[in-house]
Structures are given as structure tokens and as C-alpha cells.
Design an enzyme around this catalytic site. Structure first.
Site, PDB file in Angstrom:
ATOM      1  N   CYS A  11       0.836  -1.204   0.000  1.00 14.74           N
ATOM      2  CA  CYS A  11       0.000   0.000   0.000  1.00 14.74           C
ATOM      3  C   CYS A  11       0.872   1.257   0.000  1.00 14.74           C
ATOM      4  O   CYS A  11       0.764   2.118   0.892  1.00 14.74           O
ATOM      5  CB  CYS A  11      -0.932  -0.015   1.200  1.00 14.74           C
ATOM      6  SG  CYS A  11      -2.131  -1.374   1.174  1.00 14.74           S
ATOM      7  N   ASP A  13       2.582   4.877  -1.306  1.00 14.55           N
ATOM      8  CA  ASP A  13       2.013   6.159  -1.694  1.00 14.55           C
ATOM      9  C   ASP A  13       1.805   6.257  -3.202  1.00 14.55           C
ATOM     10  O   ASP A  13       0.779   6.759  -3.665  1.00 14.55           O
ATOM     11  CB  ASP A  13       2.935   7.289  -1.217  1.00 14.55           C
ATOM     12  CG  ASP A  13       2.405   8.663  -1.579  1.00 14.55           C
ATOM     13  OD1 ASP A  13       1.304   9.012  -1.129  1.00 14.55           O
ATOM     14  OD2 ASP A  13       3.090   9.385  -2.327  1.00 14.55           O
ATOM     15  N   ILE A  14       2.767   5.763  -3.990  1.00 11.97           N
ATOM     16  CA  ILE A  14       2.611   5.840  -5.446  1.00 11.97           C
ATOM     17  C   ILE A  14       1.445   4.987  -5.928  1.00 11.97           C
ATOM     18  O   ILE A  14       0.781   5.300  -6.916  1.00 11.97           O
ATOM     19  CB  ILE A  14       3.919   5.444  -6.174  1.00 11.97           C
ATOM     20  CG1 ILE A  14       3.807   5.794  -7.667  1.00 11.97           C
ATOM     21  CG2 ILE A  14       4.243   3.960  -5.964  1.00 11.97           C
ATOM     22  CD1 ILE A  14       5.086   5.627  -8.440  1.00 11.97           C
ATOM     23  N   TRP A  16      -1.371   4.560  -4.215  1.00  8.72           N
ATOM     24  CA  TRP A  16      -2.567   5.334  -3.879  1.00  8.72           C
ATOM     25  C   TRP A  16      -2.765   6.524  -4.825  1.00  8.72           C
ATOM     26  O   TRP A  16      -3.865   6.770  -5.321  1.00  8.72           O
ATOM     27  CB  TRP A  16      -2.451   5.827  -2.434  1.00  8.72           C
ATOM     28  CG  TRP A  16      -3.606   6.663  -1.958  1.00  8.72           C
ATOM     29  CD1 TRP A  16      -3.756   8.019  -2.053  1.00  8.72           C
ATOM     30  CD2 TRP A  16      -4.788   6.188  -1.291  1.00  8.72           C
ATOM     31  NE1 TRP A  16      -4.918   8.416  -1.490  1.00  8.72           N
ATOM     32  CE2 TRP A  16      -5.592   7.321  -1.010  1.00  8.72           C
ATOM     33  CE3 TRP A  16      -5.235   4.925  -0.891  1.00  8.72           C
ATOM     34  CZ2 TRP A  16      -6.816   7.228  -0.358  1.00  8.72           C
ATOM     35  CZ3 TRP A  16      -6.457   4.835  -0.238  1.00  8.72           C
ATOM     36  CH2 TRP A  16      -7.237   5.968   0.025  1.00  8.72           C
ATOM     37  N   ARG A  17      -1.684   7.252  -5.087  1.00 11.09           N
ATOM     38  CA  ARG A  17      -1.805   8.494  -5.858  1.00 11.09           C
ATOM     39  C   ARG A  17      -1.863   8.271  -7.357  1.00 11.09           C
ATOM     40  O   ARG A  17      -2.563   9.006  -8.075  1.00 11.09           O
ATOM     41  CB  ARG A  17      -0.620   9.419  -5.556  1.00 11.09           C
ATOM     42  CG  ARG A  17      -0.598  10.003  -4.164  1.00 11.09           C
ATOM     43  CD  ARG A  17       0.510  11.008  -3.982  1.00 11.09           C
ATOM     44  NE  ARG A  17       1.834  10.431  -4.223  1.00 11.09           N
ATOM     45  CZ  ARG A  17       2.571  10.661  -5.295  1.00 11.09           C
ATOM     46  NH1 ARG A  17       2.130  11.457  -6.257  1.00 11.09           N
ATOM     47  NH2 ARG A  17       3.762  10.088  -5.422  1.00 11.09           N
ATOM     48  N   ARG A  37       0.483  -6.047   5.033  1.00  8.89           N
ATOM     49  CA  ARG A  37       0.713  -6.629   6.357  1.00  8.89           C
ATOM     50  C   ARG A  37      -0.178  -5.972   7.404  1.00  8.89           C
ATOM     51  O   ARG A  37      -0.392  -6.528   8.477  1.00  8.89           O
ATOM     52  CB  ARG A  37       2.188  -6.489   6.726  1.00  8.89           C
ATOM     53  CG  ARG A  37       3.112  -7.337   5.862  1.00  8.89           C
ATOM     54  CD  ARG A  37       4.566  -7.034   6.132  1.00  8.89           C
ATOM     55  NE  ARG A  37       4.927  -5.679   5.740  1.00  8.89           N
ATOM     56  CZ  ARG A  37       6.142  -5.163   5.849  1.00  8.89           C
ATOM     57  NH1 ARG A  37       7.117  -5.895   6.370  1.00  8.89           N
ATOM     58  NH2 ARG A  37       6.387  -3.934   5.457  1.00  8.89           N
ATOM     59  N   LYS A  96       9.958   0.570  -9.600  1.00  9.59           N
ATOM     60  CA  LYS A  96      11.407   0.652  -9.653  1.00  9.59           C
ATOM     61  C   LYS A  96      11.953   1.053  -8.297  1.00  9.59           C
ATOM     62  O   LYS A  96      11.226   1.721  -7.530  1.00  9.59           O
ATOM     63  CB  LYS A  96      11.843   1.643 -10.737  1.00  9.59           C
ATOM     64  CG  LYS A  96      11.453   3.096 -10.502  1.00  9.59           C
ATOM     65  CD  LYS A  96      10.044   3.382 -10.872  1.00  9.59           C
ATOM     66  CE  LYS A  96       9.585   4.767 -10.493  1.00  9.59           C
ATOM     67  NZ  LYS A  96       8.162   4.889 -10.418  1.00  9.59           N
ATOM     68  N   ARG A 164      12.661   6.343   1.697  1.00  9.89           N
ATOM     69  CA  ARG A 164      13.904   6.766   1.054  1.00  9.89           C
ATOM     70  C   ARG A 164      15.003   7.063   2.077  1.00  9.89           C
ATOM     71  O   ARG A 164      16.177   7.105   1.724  1.00  9.89           O
ATOM     72  CB  ARG A 164      13.658   7.991   0.179  1.00  9.89           C
ATOM     73  CG  ARG A 164      12.735   7.749  -1.006  1.00  9.89           C
ATOM     74  CD  ARG A 164      12.521   9.038  -1.767  1.00  9.89           C
ATOM     75  NE  ARG A 164      11.626   8.890  -2.901  1.00  9.89           N
ATOM     76  CZ  ARG A 164      10.300   9.027  -2.832  1.00  9.89           C
ATOM     77  NH1 ARG A 164       9.728   9.315  -1.667  1.00  9.89           N
ATOM     78  NH2 ARG A 164       9.547   8.888  -3.908  1.00  9.89           N
ATOM     79  N   THR A 254       7.864  13.753 -14.698  1.00  4.71           N
ATOM     80  CA  THR A 254       6.538  13.838 -14.081  1.00  4.71           C
ATOM     81  C   THR A 254       5.659  14.864 -14.787  1.00  4.71           C
ATOM     82  O   THR A 254       5.120  15.774 -14.137  1.00  4.71           O
ATOM     83  CB  THR A 254       6.652  14.189 -12.586  1.00  4.71           C
ATOM     84  OG1 THR A 254       7.346  15.443 -12.460  1.00  4.71           O
ATOM     85  CG2 THR A 254       7.397  13.107 -11.818  1.00  4.71           C
TER      86      THR A 254
END
Length: 326
Positions: A11, A13-14, A16-17, A37, A96, A164, A254
Site C-alpha cells: 500500500c 504512496d505511489i 494510492w496516488r 501486512r 522501480k 527513502r 513527471t
């Protein structure tokens, strides 16, 4: 196959967005399960995007109603769960980096081929048509012979708990965003790039690299300079310098899906702005993935096959060169 039935492992962030909106909006895809999990996270995702919430990733792979999986996991987990998915005969769209090891990338490529599965590494920017326009300009000789390439991708600082910044999850600028400019160099200069030198600057508290740079050369000697960072003003661009002009792509990685992309061409002191109609590169990744499954072969070699191995080899070489430099 009418619709590709997708499971999601994680799940992030990328997911979801960007990717789950693209997956659920695609007419050829049905999201049937989201695994996490944390059951609450899975429930939150399926509450918005549909499908069944599942606790754990293995439970998604065990489902007979899942044809393919999207894997938005941290770098330390991606290769392992991609391998598990392929062994259970699932097609894989992986975030990636798939891996930072050329040997591991080759093993995953070979496993996908042996199982007859499609394996994509989601460098979605490659699916935007602005780069094909650059190809056309180069082929037409608009800047003469290509002499050098520069590419950079930097983003503002993230919260301290962002993956990160976590060494246990293989975080860092190189794994987090460095792959974009490196993939750009591979796209225009071809495989077999040599890393002449590299720098990865570590955070004194976490030890992960927060920014870096590398100097590369192609087989014919054409140089490329790439840079990346996690605590900078936003910048995501590349420039191709030729014997007779320049091509600059200012929003290379982007570009907003609802805005035209702009490419700058400069030659003989005259600058042109070339526009590309709005395009959703995330939707294009999904389309190419589905077409690859239906045809029995990846639709875009830049997202699959040998490109996976070359990308991992280059990341590995940058890391090795940075260690030698220190």
C-alpha cells in the site's frame, strides 16, 4: 482474456496516488485484491479502489483469480516478491527499482521468460510520447550528431520516516530517484555504458545517500552527466547537445497528465517550443502491460527484457564507482 485480474502487493504512496487510479480506470483491468501486512491499510485501499482486502502478500499470490500483480514495495523487498509472483505464474508490474543487482535482474528476466510471464519495471516516463518526439528530432538531424547528454532529477525533502531515508529498506537517492536520469542515458546512448566516476553523499544520521552524481560514457565515447537528490528544489529534466543544436525536455519525468508537454529545440541561435498533447503516462504503462500479457510478449522492450538487466548493472556500477571514489 477479457480483463486482466490484478492483485496489489503493498500500500505504497505511489499506488494510492498514481497507479491504482490508473489500474481501476482502465477498461481491460479489474483489481480483485489488495494485500498488506496491515489489514487497516488494505481495507482503506479497497474502500477507495475496490477489490478485496487481504492480509499479507502471499495470500494474494495464492489466489486463483489473480492473473497479474502490481508490486509497489520498498527496494529491499521488490525482487524477492517479484520472484515469488513469477514462480506462481503471475505477470508482474514492478515498481522501480526492481533490483540493484545485474545478476538478480538477469535471473528474474530469465524466470519470467521460462514461465511465459510478462515482467515490467515501472519507469513510466518512457511511455510518454514527448520522448518519441525527441527520437524524431534526433533522427531528422535537427541538432546534428549527438555529442553529450545531461539529466537530473531532484525533489524536496521528505519526512524522516519516508522509506527513502531508511537503510533497512535500501533507501537513498540512487534507489529512490537516481534510476530516472540513468534510464535516460540508457535510452539515448544505448547499453554498455561505462561509469567513469560517481559520488553518493551519505546522510550523517541515517547513512543513506541523499544526493549523487555520475559521469558515464557510451561505447563511442559520448559522455553523459547525471545527478539526483532528495533534499533539493524540484527539477526533472534532460538535455541533449549535438554538433548543431540542443534539445531540452524540462518536465521529463513527471509531466502532468492534463497539461501539454513542451520540448525546447535550439539551433543557430533560434529557439523553438514544440508541444505534445496532454498524455497520462501511468495509463500508458497499464495499456502496454495488458498488451504484453495478451500478446504473450512485452509490448515495450524499454520496460522489460534486457533493459531490466542493463538498468540494474548501471546502478550497481554507480554504487561501485562511488565506493572507489571515497
Amino acid at each position: 482474456m477479457d480483463r486482466v485480474r490484478m492483485g496489489v502487493l503493498g500500500c505504497a504512496d505511489i499506488a494510492w496516488r498514481r497507479m491504482l487510479p490508473a489500474l481501476t480506470a482502465h477498461p481491460s483491468v479489474e483489481v480483485v485484491a489488495v494485500g498488506s501486512r496491515d489489514p487497516a491499510k488494505a481495507a482503506a485501499f479497497t474502500g477507495r479502489f475496490g477489490g478485496e482486502p487481504v492480509t499479507g502478500y502471499e495470500a494474494v499470490l495464492d489466489r486463483s483469480d489473480v492473473d497479474a500483480v502490481y508490486v509497489p514495495l520498498p527496494p529491499s523487498l521488490t525482487a524477492d516478491w517479484t520472484r515469488r509472483a513469477l514462480r506462481q505464474d503471475k505477470h508482474v508490474l514492478s515498481e522501480k527499482p526492481l533490483t540493484g543487482s545485474a545478476r538478480e535482474a538477469a535471473g528474474l528476466r530469465d524466470l519470467a521468460r521460462a514461465r511465459g510471464r510478462v515482467l515490467f519495471e515501472n519507469y513510466m516516463f518512457l511511455c510518454h510520447p514527448q520522448h518519441r518526439l525527441v527520437d524524431d528530432l534526433l533522427a531528422a538531424g535537427r541538432i546534428g550528431r549527438l555529442r553529450s547528454l545531461t539529466a537530473e532529477f531532484t525533489i524536496p525533502g521528505k519526512p524522516a520516516d519516508d522509506i527513502r531515508h531508511r537503510p533497512d529498506l535500501d533507501g537513498g537517492a540512487l534507489t529512490g530517484i537516481g534510476g530516472y536520469p540513468l534510464r535516460t542515458a540508457l535510452r539515448y546512448l544505448g547499453p554498455g555504458l561505462d561509469v567513469v566516476g560517481a559520488l553518493l553523499r551519505p546522510d550523517p544520521h541515517t547513512g543513506v545517500d541523499t544526493d549523487g552524481a555520475a559521469l558515464l560514457t557510451a561505447a563511442d565515447g559520448t559522455p553523459a552527466q547525471v545527478a539526483f537528490g532528495l533534499r533539493h528544489a524540484y527539477r526533472g529534466r534532460y538535455e541533449l547537445t549535438g554538433s548543431e543544436g540542443h534539445i531540452t525536455v524540462p518536465r521529463a519525468y513527471t509531466p502532468p497528465a492534463d497539461h501539454p508537454a513542451v520540448i525546447h529545440l535550439e539551433r543557430d541561435g533560434v529557439r523553438e517550443e514544440l508541444t505534445v498533447p496532454p498524455h497520462d503516462q501511468f495509463r500508458s504503462v497499464v495499456t502496454d502491460f495488458v498488451e504484453g500479457i495478451r500478446s504473450g510478449a512485452p509490448a515495450r522492450s524499454t520496460l522489460a527484457g534486457e533493459a531490466l538487466v542493463e538498468q540494474a548493472r548501471l546502478v550497481e556500477a554507480v554504487r561501485a564507482a562511488a565506493r572507489r571514489g571515497r
